[in-house]
Design a protein around this motif. Structure first.
Motif, PDB file in Angstrom:
ATOM      1  N   GLU A   1      -4.978  -0.666  30.468  1.00 19.37           N
ATOM      2  CA  GLU A   1      -4.473  -0.731  29.092  1.00 19.37           C
ATOM      3  C   GLU A   1      -3.998   0.645  28.617  1.00 19.37           C
ATOM      4  N   ASP A   2      -4.746   1.685  28.987  1.00 25.09           N
ATOM      5  CA  ASP A   2      -4.336   3.039  28.618  1.00 25.09           C
ATOM      6  C   ASP A   2      -2.981   3.377  29.220  1.00 25.09           C
ATOM      7  N   MET A   3      -2.811   3.038  30.489  1.00 24.41           N
ATOM      8  CA  MET A   3      -1.537   3.324  31.140  1.00 24.41           C
ATOM      9  C   MET A   3      -0.429   2.441  30.584  1.00 24.41           C
ATOM     10  N   GLY A   4      -0.749   1.217  30.238  1.00 23.02           N
ATOM     11  CA  GLY A   4       0.250   0.304  29.695  1.00 23.02           C
ATOM     12  C   GLY A   4       0.880   0.821  28.420  1.00 23.02           C
ATOM     13  N   LYS A   5       0.075   1.500  27.599  1.00 22.49           N
ATOM     14  CA  LYS A   5       0.619   2.070  26.362  1.00 22.49           C
ATOM     15  C   LYS A   5       1.670   3.141  26.659  1.00 22.49           C
ATOM     16  N   LEU A   6       1.480   3.855  27.756  1.00 16.47           N
ATOM     17  CA  LEU A   6       2.467   4.855  28.147  1.00 16.47           C
ATOM     18  C   LEU A   6       3.764   4.190  28.585  1.00 16.47           C
ATOM     19  N   PHE A   7       3.649   3.121  29.367  1.00 12.65           N
ATOM     20  CA  PHE A   7       4.843   2.416  29.833  1.00 12.65           C
ATOM     21  C   PHE A   7       5.596   1.766  28.680  1.00 12.65           C
ATOM     22  N   ASP A   8       4.885   1.400  27.623  1.00 10.25           N
ATOM     23  CA  ASP A   8       5.531   0.817  26.447  1.00 10.25           C
ATOM     24  C   ASP A   8       6.010   1.880  25.463  1.00 10.25           C
ATOM     25  N   LEU A   9       5.817   3.156  25.823  1.00 15.15           N
ATOM     26  CA  LEU A   9       6.182   4.291  24.962  1.00 15.15           C
ATOM     27  C   LEU A   9       5.487   4.226  23.607  1.00 15.15           C
ATOM     28  N   GLU A  10       4.264   3.678  23.615  1.00 17.63           N
ATOM     29  CA  GLU A  10       3.465   3.584  22.397  1.00 17.63           C
ATOM     30  C   GLU A  10       2.470   4.731  22.285  1.00 17.63           C
ATOM     31  N   ALA A  11       2.276   5.479  23.370  1.00 12.59           N
ATOM     32  CA  ALA A  11       1.347   6.612  23.368  1.00 12.59           C
ATOM     33  C   ALA A  11       1.984   7.762  24.133  1.00 12.59           C
ATOM     34  N   GLU A  12       1.563   8.988  23.796  1.00 14.56           N
ATOM     35  CA  GLU A  12       2.060  10.155  24.506  1.00 14.56           C
ATOM     36  C   GLU A  12       1.151  10.474  25.683  1.00 14.56           C
ATOM     37  N   GLY A  13       1.772  10.902  26.762  1.00 16.95           N
ATOM     38  CA  GLY A  13       0.995  11.234  27.937  1.00 16.95           C
ATOM     39  C   GLY A  13       1.870  11.212  29.179  1.00 16.95           C
ATOM     40  N   TYR A  14       1.221  11.278  30.343  1.00 21.35           N
ATOM     41  CA  TYR A  14       1.947  11.401  31.605  1.00 21.35           C
ATOM     42  C   TYR A  14       1.393  10.408  32.607  1.00 21.35           C
ATOM     43  N   PHE A  15       2.293   9.834  33.423  1.00 19.54           N
ATOM     44  CA  PHE A  15       1.802   8.969  34.486  1.00 19.54           C
ATOM     45  C   PHE A  15       2.476   9.256  35.814  1.00 19.54           C
ATOM     46  N   TYR A  16       3.670   9.900  35.807  1.00 15.72           N
ATOM     47  CA  TYR A  16       4.345  10.199  37.059  1.00 15.72           C
ATOM     48  C   TYR A  16       5.327  11.334  36.806  1.00 15.72           C
ATOM     49  N   THR A  17       5.301  12.356  37.639  1.00 12.89           N
ATOM     50  CA  THR A  17       6.087  13.565  37.381  1.00 12.89           C
ATOM     51  C   THR A  17       7.585  13.333  37.491  1.00 12.89           C
ATOM     52  N   ARG A  18       8.019  12.235  38.129  1.00 14.18           N
ATOM     53  CA  ARG A  18       9.456  11.959  38.151  1.00 14.18           C
ATOM     54  C   ARG A  18      10.008  11.789  36.743  1.00 14.18           C
ATOM     55  N   LEU A  19       9.204  11.309  35.820  1.00  9.66           N
ATOM     56  CA  LEU A  19       9.667  11.162  34.444  1.00  9.66           C
ATOM     57  C   LEU A  19       9.323  12.385  33.609  1.00  9.66           C
ATOM     58  N   GLN A  20       8.064  12.764  33.590  1.00  6.52           N
ATOM     59  CA  GLN A  20       7.648  13.907  32.783  1.00  6.52           C
ATOM     60  C   GLN A  20       6.456  14.601  33.419  1.00  6.52           C
ATOM     61  N   ASN A  21       6.354  15.906  33.122  1.00  8.06           N
ATOM     62  CA  ASN A  21       5.251  16.703  33.619  1.00  8.06           C
ATOM     63  C   ASN A  21       4.905  17.731  32.535  1.00  8.06           C
ATOM     64  N   PRO A  22       3.627  18.006  32.295  1.00  5.07           N
ATOM     65  CA  PRO A  22       3.268  18.927  31.206  1.00  5.07           C
ATOM     66  C   PRO A  22       3.886  20.315  31.339  1.00  5.07           C
ATOM     67  N   THR A  23       3.916  20.873  32.549  1.00  8.23           N
ATOM     68  CA  THR A  23       4.495  22.202  32.726  1.00  8.23           C
ATOM     69  C   THR A  23       5.959  22.200  32.314  1.00  8.23           C
ATOM     70  N   CYS A  24       6.705  21.198  32.772  1.00 13.20           N
ATOM     71  CA  CYS A  24       8.125  21.096  32.426  1.00 13.20           C
ATOM     72  C   CYS A  24       8.307  20.906  30.923  1.00 13.20           C
ATOM     73  N   ASP A  25       7.433  20.133  30.310  1.00 15.66           N
ATOM     74  CA  ASP A  25       7.566  19.873  28.877  1.00 15.66           C
ATOM     75  C   ASP A  25       7.280  21.111  28.039  1.00 15.66           C
ATOM     76  N   PHE A  26       6.327  21.950  28.473  1.00 15.29           N
ATOM     77  CA  PHE A  26       6.074  23.211  27.751  1.00 15.29           C
ATOM     78  C   PHE A  26       7.343  24.065  27.713  1.00 15.29           C
ATOM     79  N   VAL A  27       8.027  24.157  28.854  1.00 15.87           N
ATOM     80  CA  VAL A  27       9.214  25.008  28.945  1.00 15.87           C
ATOM     81  C   VAL A  27      10.384  24.384  28.192  1.00 15.87           C
ATOM     82  N   ALA A  28      10.547  23.071  28.297  1.00 13.46           N
ATOM     83  CA  ALA A  28      11.606  22.390  27.548  1.00 13.46           C
ATOM     84  C   ALA A  28      11.422  22.589  26.052  1.00 13.46           C
ATOM     85  N   ALA A  29      10.169  22.538  25.597  1.00 11.00           N
ATOM     86  CA  ALA A  29       9.893  22.735  24.168  1.00 11.00           C
ATOM     87  C   ALA A  29      10.277  24.137  23.726  1.00 11.00           C
TER      88      ALA A  29
END
Length: 422
Positions: free
Chosen positions: A36-64
């Motif tokens: 259920e926790d992961m499902g919220k990510l797939f529905d774009l209802e929660a913020e977070g990461y599940f696979y680096t092909r889409l997003q990664n925290p290190t990349c997001d820090f630099v993009a910000a």
């Protein structure tokens, strides 16, 4: 914060006892307690990461951080500048659509648009950056979805009249996309002049050390997609490939464009930046404001020296009062333009080739915008398949030398140029 402070502090704020430098999250995947926790990510209802092909925290820090520098609301890193420009256009223009673009852009971008994306069904009309408003107006069609240009073109060094192109784009209800690689946000912030989307080849000045390929897309958050809903169904109607989400409704003007590019294009094309490359890029960003000042100072000194040299046929650099783009450069980039100077050697192709062989300090390389000075003779390298007539028509004459001034002492670079010309 000022831009210099943002170069150091933007995008990432360590908590008590946390690392000063951004952490490298070198992981392809992320664990969750429940489906259920992961499902919220797939529905774009929660913020977070599940696979680096889409997003990664290190990349997001630099993009910000880059988004803060540009004054945007959202950003994403890509694997290269080519990927950034492709995503920025293809996110809103697909088969059957049309785009207006400046014809004075990097050759790789021109080929991406005129050849590869044409095969995908996206048609481009190229106009001179110097065109009259009437000529620019005539380039639009009912199916036009975007306008594209480079703040300072590589290698022609033409300067885009951002306000002119933004006014035309907005009159037709489409966004202006500007590649801001050469000036960087230190010298120009296109959003302040009406641009809607900004792209970068972060491989150049943002990294600045020939360490890591990369690209970035930044959204201004100002373009009203729903006001032009019929033109942009990908943003304003449900995306059945992603649980029926309507991006413009769910994420607003501030987040719709980047969220769609991530959820659709990064998902399907996989042109992601690696966390390690993002970390290296951030090291470059921390000194960007200092480096750009030196790049511009060196280029100004060298351009002035070349302009007075008897063996130099012509010089193009927007910082020179003699440049036809000096006025636009003063308007959009009063603090400096970039570190690249283009010039012609008297004697044509043969003389330019002989000059290149004589260089001792400057590296002969296809690269630009590096801490080390790089020099290129396009006619004998990147454009060697073209005749002298074709080169002239493309704005890259056979005698052209592209000199990307690094951070060395200007006197040493000038001495190197002089002995090679001698």
């Amino acid at each position: 914060m000022g831009l210099g402070t943002t170069c150091i502090r933007g995008g990432y704020a360590p908590g008590n006892g946390e690392p000063r430098q951004i952490p490298i999250i070198q992981s392809t995947t992320f664990r969750y307690e429940t489906s259920e926790d992961m499902g919220k990510l797939f529905d774009l209802e929660a913020e977070g990461y599940f696979y680096t092909r889409l997003q990664n925290p290190t990349c997001d820090f630099v993009a910000a951080k880059i988004a803060e520098l540009e004054g945007g609301t959202a950003a994403m890193l890509t694997s290269s500048g080519q990927a950034a420009n492709f995503f920025a256009v293809f996110n809103i223009a697909t088969a059957g659509d049309h785009v207006v673009a400046s014809n004075s852009i990097y050759g790789g971008t021109y080929n991406l648009f005129a050849v590869t994306m044409a095969k995908m069904g996206v048609e481009f009309t190229f106009v001179s950056p110097d065109c009259a408003p009437e000529e620019l107006e005539a380039a639009f069609r009912p199916n036009t979805k975007a306008v594209f240009g480079e703040t300072i073109a590589n290698p022609a060094l033409t300067v885009l009249d951002i306000e002119k192109f933004a006014t035309a784009a907005h009159a037709h209800g489409v966004p202006l996309i500007v590649d801001n690689t050469f000036p960087t946000p230190i010298n120009c912030r296109p959003f302040e002049w009406g641009a809607d989307i900004v792209t970068h080849s972060t491989t150049k000045y943002l990294d600045g050390h020939s360490a890591a390929l990369g690209g970035c897309i930044v959204d201004s958050g100002k373009f009203d997609w729903m006001a032009h809903a019929s033109k942009f169904p990908g943003l304003t109607t449900p995306d059945e490939s992603y649980h029926g989400i309507t991006y413009a409704e769910r994420f607003g003007n501030e987040g719709a464009f980047i969220t769609k590019a991530t959820a659709q294009l990064m998902r399907d094309f996989g042109c992601m930046a690696s966390p390690q490359n993002a970390y290296l890029l951030n090291l470059g960003l921390e000194s960007l404001h200092v480096r750009m000042r030196r790049h511009c100072e060196n280029a100004q000194a060298i351009a002035e020296h070349l302009e007075a040299h008897p063996q130099v046929a012509w010089v193009e650099f927007p910082g020179l009062p003699s440049s036809r783009y000096h006025g636009l450069a003063q308007k959009y980039m009063p603090g400096g333009t970039c570190g690249v100077v283009s010039f012609g050697v008297k004697g044509g192709r043969a003389a330019a080739e002989k000059f290149m062989k004589g260089l001792k300090v400057a590296h002969i390389a296809t690269h630009v915008a590096d801490a080390a000075t790089c020099c290129l003779h396009p006619a004998s390298s990147t454009h060697r398949q073209m005749s002298d007539e074709e080169l002239a028509a493309a704005g890259v004459p056979a005698d052209m030398v592209r000199f990307s001034c690094g951070l060395e002492d200007a006197a040493d670079l000038i001495a190197d140029i002089d002995q090679a010309l001698a």
